[in-house]
Motif scaffolding. Structure first.
Motif: not given
Length: 237
Positions: A107-112, A163-164
């Motif tokens: 979730l953190a990676a997708r939000a960022g 990322f996808l």
């Protein structure tokens, strides 16, 4: 349509996780080791016996944090789960903790960066867009393969779906079910960890690469890949 750039607030969670990962790898290196576990095993067992519920909560929270911060201690935690809580419910605690930490990082990676990165890949067209479309057509199979085949680092398997722009429910379900076989193996190894540490030895974590364990895992991986193979075969015909 291009996604708007994430705000500074949106990037904050992944930046915090990345910063904590660097600091944790430096400051906690000596604590996340078999030597530290051997030195504190009696205290850990005493705390578990006196405060079982609190021990479970602290263990799950600590394991989830280690996964979320991508610290080098996830395998040690899995073994410790077996050491403290046995194969069952230790394996369930391990899966719950690892899955929770993975979801937090996802979730953190997708939000960022994830949503914008996925949109940029799609807008580029060509081979990159076709690859992305192919992954979307086979998301369940690809997600399970990344978990079942022990060649993809765990933290990488948490970031690629973000990322996808993979849906959260698919990521969470495939993570929990995909790591279950390996968790059972390592939790089982952890059940005998007390005697191993008492002898001053280290457990054989390479057991997952032995034929009796690896072949069933590869069989599950082949089963997960079967829908992809069938799709390509049908298109070829």
């Amino acid at each position: 349509m291009t996604q708007p750039a994430p705000s500074a607030f949106g990037r904050l969670p992944i930046l915090i996780l990345l910063g904590a990962a660097v600091l944790g790898a430096i400051l906690l290196r000596d604590w996340l080791s078999f030597e530290a576990l051997a030195e504190n095993r009696a205290a850990l067992l005493a705390f578990r016996d006196a405060n079982y519920g609190a021990a479970v909560a602290v263990f799950v929270a600590a394991y989830a944090a280690i996964v979320a911060f991508s610290l080098p201690g996830a395998l040690l935690c899995t073994l410790t789960g077996g050491f403290l809580f046995g194969l069952f419910p230790g394996a369930l605690y391990n899966v719950a903790a690892a899955s929770t930490g993975a979801v937090v990082l996802f979730l953190a990676a997708r939000a960022g960066f994830g949503a914008r990165f996925a949109a940029r890949m799609e807008s580029q067209g060509g081979a990159v867009a076709r690859l992305q479309a192919g992954l979307r057509d086979n998301e369940w199979s690809v997600l399970f393969l990344m978990r079942l085949v022990p060649v993809v680092p765990f933290f990488v398997a948490n970031l690629i779906p973000a990322f996808l722009n993979v849906p959260l429910h698919r990521f969470a379900v495939s993570t929990a079910l995909g790591i279950l076989p390996g968790a059972l193996v390592y939790t089982s190894v952890g059940t005998g960890l007390g005697e191993i540490l008492a002898r001053g030895e280290a457990p054989d974590v390479g057991v997952i690469f032995t034929a009796p364990v690896l072949l069933p895992l590869l069989g599950l991986a082949a089963l997960s890949a079967l829908p992809i193979v069938l799709k390509f075969w049908r298109r070829g015909r």
